[in-house]
Write a protein that holds these residues in place. Structure first.
Motif, PDB file in Angstrom:
ATOM      1  N   ALA A  21     -31.100  -2.918 -21.092  1.00  0.00           N
ATOM      2  CA  ALA A  21     -31.100  -1.454 -21.091  1.00  0.00           C
ATOM      3  C   ALA A  21     -30.377  -0.896 -19.865  1.00  0.00           C
ATOM      4  N   SER A  22     -30.319  -1.693 -18.793  1.00  0.00           N
ATOM      5  CA  SER A  22     -29.695  -1.241 -17.539  1.00  0.00           C
ATOM      6  C   SER A  22     -28.190  -1.472 -17.508  1.00  0.00           C
ATOM      7  N   LEU A  23     -27.634  -1.998 -18.607  1.00  0.00           N
ATOM      8  CA  LEU A  23     -26.188  -2.219 -18.677  1.00  0.00           C
ATOM      9  C   LEU A  23     -25.502  -0.995 -19.274  1.00  0.00           C
ATOM     10  N   ILE A  68     -31.824   0.258  -2.080  1.00  0.00           N
ATOM     11  CA  ILE A  68     -32.847  -0.747  -2.353  1.00  0.00           C
ATOM     12  C   ILE A  68     -34.200  -0.045  -2.403  1.00  0.00           C
ATOM     13  N   GLU A  69     -34.890  -0.164  -3.541  1.00  0.00           N
ATOM     14  CA  GLU A  69     -36.156   0.534  -3.731  1.00  0.00           C
ATOM     15  C   GLU A  69     -37.317  -0.446  -3.805  1.00  0.00           C
ATOM     16  N   SER A 102     -33.233   9.743 -16.361  1.00  0.00           N
ATOM     17  CA  SER A 102     -33.390   8.417 -16.957  1.00  0.00           C
ATOM     18  C   SER A 102     -33.108   7.346 -15.910  1.00  0.00           C
ATOM     19  N   PHE A 103     -33.334   6.104 -16.291  1.00  0.00           N
ATOM     20  CA  PHE A 103     -32.968   4.988 -15.404  1.00  0.00           C
ATOM     21  C   PHE A 103     -31.446   4.841 -15.418  1.00  0.00           C
ATOM     22  N   ARG A 104     -30.924   4.277 -14.357  1.00  0.00           N
ATOM     23  CA  ARG A 104     -29.472   4.153 -14.186  1.00  0.00           C
ATOM     24  C   ARG A 104     -28.943   2.932 -14.953  1.00  0.00           C
ATOM     25  N   THR A 105     -27.692   2.999 -15.356  1.00  0.00           N
ATOM     26  CA  THR A 105     -27.038   1.829 -15.960  1.00  0.00           C
ATOM     27  C   THR A 105     -25.888   1.368 -15.068  1.00  0.00           C
ATOM     28  N   PHE A 106     -25.521   0.084 -15.210  1.00  0.00           N
ATOM     29  CA  PHE A 106     -24.616  -0.556 -14.244  1.00  0.00           C
ATOM     30  C   PHE A 106     -23.563  -1.414 -14.960  1.00  0.00           C
ATOM     31  N   HIS A 107     -22.507  -1.749 -14.191  1.00  0.00           N
ATOM     32  CA  HIS A 107     -21.478  -2.657 -14.711  1.00  0.00           C
ATOM     33  C   HIS A 107     -21.976  -4.099 -14.769  1.00  0.00           C
ATOM     34  N   ARG A 108     -22.752  -4.497 -13.755  1.00  0.00           N
ATOM     35  CA  ARG A 108     -23.256  -5.868 -13.671  1.00  0.00           C
ATOM     36  C   ARG A 108     -24.735  -5.859 -13.284  1.00  0.00           C
ATOM     37  N   VAL A 109     -25.512  -6.697 -13.967  1.00  0.00           N
ATOM     38  CA  VAL A 109     -26.911  -6.906 -13.595  1.00  0.00           C
ATOM     39  C   VAL A 109     -27.091  -8.393 -13.335  1.00  0.00           C
ATOM     40  N   ILE A 110     -27.686  -8.726 -12.213  1.00  0.00           N
ATOM     41  CA  ILE A 110     -27.858 -10.119 -11.799  1.00  0.00           C
ATOM     42  C   ILE A 110     -29.276 -10.295 -11.270  1.00  0.00           C
ATOM     43  N   ALA A 111     -29.953 -11.371 -11.689  1.00  0.00           N
ATOM     44  CA  ALA A 111     -31.370 -11.452 -11.302  1.00  0.00           C
ATOM     45  C   ALA A 111     -31.931 -12.858 -11.442  1.00  0.00           C
ATOM     46  N   ASN A 112     -32.998 -13.091 -10.699  1.00  0.00           N
ATOM     47  CA  ASN A 112     -33.874 -14.254 -10.868  1.00  0.00           C
ATOM     48  C   ASN A 112     -35.306 -13.725 -10.841  1.00  0.00           C
ATOM     49  N   PRO A 113     -35.780 -13.158 -11.964  1.00  0.00           N
ATOM     50  CA  PRO A 113     -37.118 -12.554 -11.977  1.00  0.00           C
ATOM     51  C   PRO A 113     -38.207 -13.610 -11.784  1.00  0.00           C
ATOM     52  N   PRO A 114     -39.394 -13.180 -11.375  1.00  0.00           N
ATOM     53  CA  PRO A 114     -40.508 -14.127 -11.284  1.00  0.00           C
ATOM     54  C   PRO A 114     -40.823 -14.689 -12.665  1.00  0.00           C
ATOM     55  N   PHE A 115     -41.009 -16.013 -12.743  1.00  0.00           N
ATOM     56  CA  PHE A 115     -41.229 -16.662 -14.033  1.00  0.00           C
ATOM     57  C   PHE A 115     -42.636 -16.389 -14.562  1.00  0.00           C
ATOM     58  N   SER A 116     -42.712 -16.185 -15.867  1.00  0.00           N
ATOM     59  CA  SER A 116     -43.973 -16.247 -16.612  1.00  0.00           C
ATOM     60  C   SER A 116     -45.104 -15.476 -15.950  1.00  0.00           C
ATOM     61  N   GLN A 117     -44.956 -14.159 -15.890  1.00  0.00           N
ATOM     62  CA  GLN A 117     -46.044 -13.357 -15.329  1.00  0.00           C
ATOM     63  C   GLN A 117     -46.541 -12.351 -16.361  1.00  0.00           C
ATOM     64  N   GLU A 158     -42.690  -1.536 -14.586  1.00  0.00           N
ATOM     65  CA  GLU A 158     -43.513  -0.334 -14.710  1.00  0.00           C
ATOM     66  C   GLU A 158     -42.679   0.927 -14.512  1.00  0.00           C
ATOM     67  N   ASP A 159     -41.838   0.920 -13.487  1.00  0.00           N
ATOM     68  CA  ASP A 159     -41.072   2.139 -13.181  1.00  0.00           C
ATOM     69  C   ASP A 159     -39.765   1.799 -12.485  1.00  0.00           C
ATOM     70  N   PRO A 160     -38.641   1.812 -13.210  1.00  0.00           N
ATOM     71  CA  PRO A 160     -37.333   1.607 -12.561  1.00  0.00           C
ATOM     72  C   PRO A 160     -36.983   2.851 -11.734  1.00  0.00           C
ATOM     73  N   ILE A 161     -37.049   2.701 -10.416  1.00  0.00           N
ATOM     74  CA  ILE A 161     -36.950   3.870  -9.532  1.00  0.00           C
ATOM     75  C   ILE A 161     -35.525   4.406  -9.437  1.00  0.00           C
ATOM     76  N   ILE A 162     -34.540   3.516  -9.589  1.00  0.00           N
ATOM     77  CA  ILE A 162     -33.142   3.941  -9.433  1.00  0.00           C
ATOM     78  C   ILE A 162     -32.728   4.700 -10.692  1.00  0.00           C
ATOM     79  N   LYS A 163     -32.495   5.980 -10.527  1.00  0.00           N
ATOM     80  CA  LYS A 163     -32.294   6.880 -11.668  1.00  0.00           C
ATOM     81  C   LYS A 163     -30.812   7.193 -11.902  1.00  0.00           C
ATOM     82  N   SER A 164     -30.558   7.727 -13.078  1.00  0.00           N
ATOM     83  CA  SER A 164     -29.218   8.218 -13.412  1.00  0.00           C
ATOM     84  C   SER A 164     -28.889   9.424 -12.534  1.00  0.00           C
TER      85      SER A 164
END
Length: 918
Positions: A354-356, A286-287, A304-319, A293-299
């Motif tokens: 891009a993270s998939l 957990i970073e 490069s940034f890391r890619t994953f099998h599953r991405v799940i999120a509830n990002p902050p709305f409308s910023q 701005e900067d995806p800290i979890i790298k390959s």
């Protein structure tokens, strides 16, 4: 009582009591960091003490100095966090400081004993733990400050010492072997996060997504063992934790799952890190930082940034966001949304795409605006559609989220869509199916099951879901507004003009209710008189008010019979299903997660098969019955799997009605006596002409005061009358006697109530002791008595060994002490013998078979309650249909005209009688 393992309800109550200590001028959002910090500190300290004791025993053959060196070597503690001396809960320590060339030894109290400058001591403790454990870098000292000013002041020392005292209770050692199931502390921490979210209101959206929404996203993604799961706006970590729980729930190894997350807020990131640790998920990465701005979890190669099998999120709305310092701009291959105007939503979506990895799948909550806004957002949306990544777009009900009323949807994107779904997107409009809550709406279990089932099977249901081709979307200029494709607007309410004008209820509208009537074998003739082939029916003659309709439905034999039949069917299912539960206890030698998952799958499958055949509830409603029930008992099942048929799972009521009916009836009898006394007081008060003043309540105290005042007033009158030698005093004397009797009767009744309540309290305490003794035995009490007896015996031996007296007074004092000690020993011996007799009187400790029977009875009762809840909802639907026809057609225009004419005629006659009209 015997020492017992901590239950979830006990730990939840314990943590809420900790909150009560700090609650006052601060609201929950202000003091949550203190509770989280204290809980974390105590947990780490208790785990460290346990490990340290193990090491001491392991190296007991060495010298004390060698053991001391070993236990202060942080490398030897393995997975257990090392707690340095400055942070130890139970251990005081000394520090050597050099001042002016001289070495001074400074003594420091253990944390549990600190009384002054407590906030600073706690801050030093957290900082010390962080410094000695690289995994906690940045988590504690930068985000939890026990010296923080809240309002205008800091929390005073006495409040901190009270909180420390609360966490220092002997029966709340926060180590796994003290818990009824291994993940109990994690479950309690989730409960605490939810409590703070409910209290924080709008601010809660920063760190908490409602659990039902998280469950929906997890079920849509269906994570599997061995996968890497990523949440780019991780908040307090609920999505990652529920993903692991889903894997375990489905019989796989949740430890073989790789969890990653990033959170922009440092304080929320710290909460998430602690959440993972308290759930025993120490491998999660957990970073802390801005994901866009900067995806800290790298390959793995760090380039490069890391890619994953599953991405799940509830990002902050409308910023808003900024491109200036953005790294890895290649993430945004479909374009850049405007940096201002709160248009950052599709930037998060592109980052997630891009993270998939090549087989990856994502599910994210998003505001509806991204589906249809024009400009640069339309270009991004078009690119994603053309890339064939959308698998489903799901409209959610309004009001689900903390602090926002913005309509939300779920995007499901898949880099490995089934070939049959190429160039198609499934639209699901689920915005009208939910439960209304007090502060926010809630997705019900059946709503989640329906969405998941329709999504998984790509079903098309009228007004609910539709598979839409890419060509259709192109023809709509890439507008993905869900209502454009699945309009769930209900049909307009039918209105029969003829019925409104001349009366009657349209038979066509009555027949439209027939499917609901059939579920309950309800006969429409109980409400309406049908006239052969006529277009209109009438309400039965005896029905003259709407309130009577409810009574007709409530007492209907057909409905009652269906309820009884459904419970009979459920009982038959339970007769078999309970054997699955019985197999969960440890003596069956099964792996907990595997076996629980098998039981769950088998039970939900057989329950659906059993109840669906009755044609009363839908498949999704039956799933709702099961899922709600399972949620209520899942921690019971973990306990049964971990420690067996724990009596702590049995509510007091079950003990009472199984073992202590006589005691319960005796208490009820005493409470009836109290009611009788209260009734007598009410009768007396009724006979008293008491007129309270403005704002004054008619209380017993006020009545007594009034009677005393009236008696005093009458006595004054009598005294004056006697002075004037008037003889007619019999009326006043009679009134005084009556009032005096009323006062006396009230006092007698009050004493009766007071004495009886004291008896009730005593009986309740006795019953509570019996329940606890039946549940856990009296070993702890026996141990305490034996300890006290040993102390008394030793003291007596000491006295007898020093019986040389220099004067008579010493001998007298000696004899007095010996007599007292002998008396104490006798009393303790009698109490010890009494405990044995007491346990015999209550039938001894509850047996495993008895506990098993009662726990299964509780689980059976809970699923019956869930079934009733759904049956009641269906019955309400039936009644609402009937009531709606009453509201529409019970009064016609013709009858309104008659009533108006009648009223006009009466008014005219009144005016004539008053000579206003000739």
């Amino acid at each position: 009582m015997k020492h017992t393992k901590i239950t979830l309800s006990q730990l939840e109550t314990f943590l809420l009591s900790a909150c009560d200590i700090l609650r006052g001028k601060m609201d929950a959002s202000e003091f949550k960091e203190f509770i989280f910090g204290m809980l974390f500190l105590k947990r780490l300290s208790d785990e460290f003490d346990k490990k340290k004791d193990i090491l001491k025993r392991e190296y007991r053959h060495l010298s004390p100095s060698q053991i001391e060196t070993i236990i202060n070597d942080k490398t030897i503690y393995g997975d257990t966090f090392f707690v340095p001396k400055r942070a130890r809960w139970n251990e005081s320590w000394t520090e050597i400081k050099e001042e002016n060339g001289e070495k001074k030894e400074i003594f420091h109290l253990a944390i549990k004993d600190v009384k002054t400058n407590v906030g600073e001591v706690l801050n030093i403790a957290l900082a010390a733990i962080e410094e000695d454990n690289t995994e906690l870098e940045g988590v504690l000292k930068n985000n939890i400050n026990f010296n923080a000013v809240k309002g205008k002041t800091k929390v005073p020392d006495n409040r901190w010492t009270e909180l420390i005292k609360h966490f220092n209770q002997d029966n709340f050692k926060l180590v796994n072997e003290n818990f009824e199931f291994p993940d109990l502390l994690g479950a309690a921490y989730e409960y605490l996060i939810k409590y703070f979210a409910d209290s924080a209101g709008k601010k809660a959206g920063e760190f908490y997504t409602p659990a039902t929404v998280v469950r929906l996203l997890v079920q849509l993604l269906k994570p599997q063992q061995g996968m890497e799961i990523y949440d780019p706006t991780v908040g307090s970590g609920g999505m990652l934790i529920q993903s692991q729980q889903y894997v375990e729930e489905n019989g796989q190894d949740g430890r073989d799952l790789f969890l990653y997350g990033q959170e922009n807020s440092g304080a929320v990131w710290a909460v998430c890190k602690m959440n993972m640790i308290l759930h025993n998920i120490k491998s999660a990465e957990i970073e802390n930082g801005d994901t866009l701005e900067d995806p800290i979890i790298k390959s793995d190669d760090g380039t490069s940034f890391r890619t994953f099998h599953r991405v799940i999120a509830n990002p902050p709305f409308s910023q808003n966001y900024s491109v200036t310092n953005m790294k890895f701009k290649n993430r945004f291959g479909y374009g850049f949304a405007p940096e201002t105007g709160k248009k950052g939503d599709l930037m998060f979506v592109q980052h997630m795409i891009a993270s998939l990895n090549s087989q990856g799948m994502m599910a994210s909550v998003m505001p509806h605006g991204i589906l249809f806004r024009s400009g640069q957002e339309k270009i991004i949306r078009q690119g994603i559609v053309e890339a064939n990544l959308f698998e489903a777009i799901i409209s959610l009900p309004s009001g689900l989220f903390y602090g926002t009323s913005i309509p939300a949807c779920v995007l499901v994107l898949n880099k490995s869509k089934n070939e049959a779904l190429k160039d198609k997107i499934l639209f699901i409009n689920a915005d009208s199916e939910y439960a209304e809550g007090k502060n926010q709406n809630v997705l019900r279990a059946e709503d989640i099951e329906k969405i998941d089932y329709v999504f998984t099977n790509k079903l098309e249901i009228t007004r609910y879901s539709k598979l839409v081709s890419l060509s259709t979307i192109q023809s709509n200029d890439y507008n993905l507004n869900i209502r454009r494709y699945v309009d769930n607007t209900p049909d307009p309410e039918p209105e029969n003009v003829k019925a409104h004008l001349i009366g009657g209820i349209p038979v066509k509208e009555i027949n439209a209710l027939e499917p609901q009537f059939k579920k309950f074998n309800f006969s429409k003739e109980k409400v309406w008189t049908m006239f052969g082939q006529d277009e209109f029916a009438q309400f039965q003659e005896g029905i003259i008010a709407k309130a009577e309709l409810k009574n007709i439905v409530d007492v209907d034999d057909g409905i009652t019979t269906i309820y009884q039949h459904m419970h009979t069917v459920l009982d038959r299912w339970w007769d078999i299903a309970q054997h699955d539960f019985a197999s969960l206890a440890p003596d069956q030698n099964n792996t907990i997660s595997d076996h629980l998952s098998e039981v769950r799958h088998r039970l939900i499958t057989t329950l659906k098969e059993t109840l669906l055949a009755e044609l009363v509830l839908s498949e999704f409603q039956i799933a709702g019955v099961f899922v709600n029930w399972w949620s209520n008992i899942k921690y019971d099942l973990k306990t049964i799997s971990s420690t067996g048929w724990s009596p702590g799972l049995i509510p007091d009521d079950y003990f009472i009605h199984t073992f202590f009916k006589l005691e319960y009836e005796e208490i009820n009898s005493l409470e009836s006596i109290i009611s009788d006394w209260e009734g007598k007081i009410a009768e007396i008060i009724e006979d008293i002409e008491f007129d309270p003043e403005d704002g004054e309540e008619t209380t017993v105290k006020a009545i007594k005061s009034y009677l005393k005042q009236q008696i005093d007033n009458l006595n004054d009158i009598i005294q004056i009358s006697q002075d004037k030698k008037l003889q007619k005093l019999s009326g006043q004397l009679k009134m005084i006697n009556e009032m005096a009797k009323q006062l006396k009767d009230i006092s007698i009744a009050e004493k009766g109530i007071k004495d009886t309540r004291a008896s009730v309290k005593e009986k309740q305490n006795q019953l509570a002791f019996k329940i606890q003794a039946k549940r856990y035995g009296v070993d702890d009490t026996k141990f305490e008595l034996l300890e006290m007896l040993g102390v008394a015996d030793n003291r007596l031996l000491e006295l007898k060994g020093n019986c040389i007296f220099e004067d008579p007074k010493q001998k007298t004092a000696y004899n007095k002490k010996v007599t007292q000690l002998n008396s104490d020993i006798l009393t303790l011996t009698v109490r010890l013998n009494g405990l044995e007799n007491f346990m015999e009187s209550i039938g001894g400790l509850i047996t495993d078979d008895e506990a098993k029977k009662l726990i299964l009875s509780k689980h059976s009762s809970l699923i019956k309650q869930e079934l009733n809840r759904y049956l009641n909802a269906e019955k309400r639907t039936l009644f609402n249909g009937i009531e709606n026809l009453w509201d529409k057609y019970s009064t016609s225009m013709e009858s309104l005209d008659e009533l108006r004419n009648l009223a006009t005629s009466k008014l005219t006659q009144y005016l004539k009688d008053l000579n206003y009209l000739s």
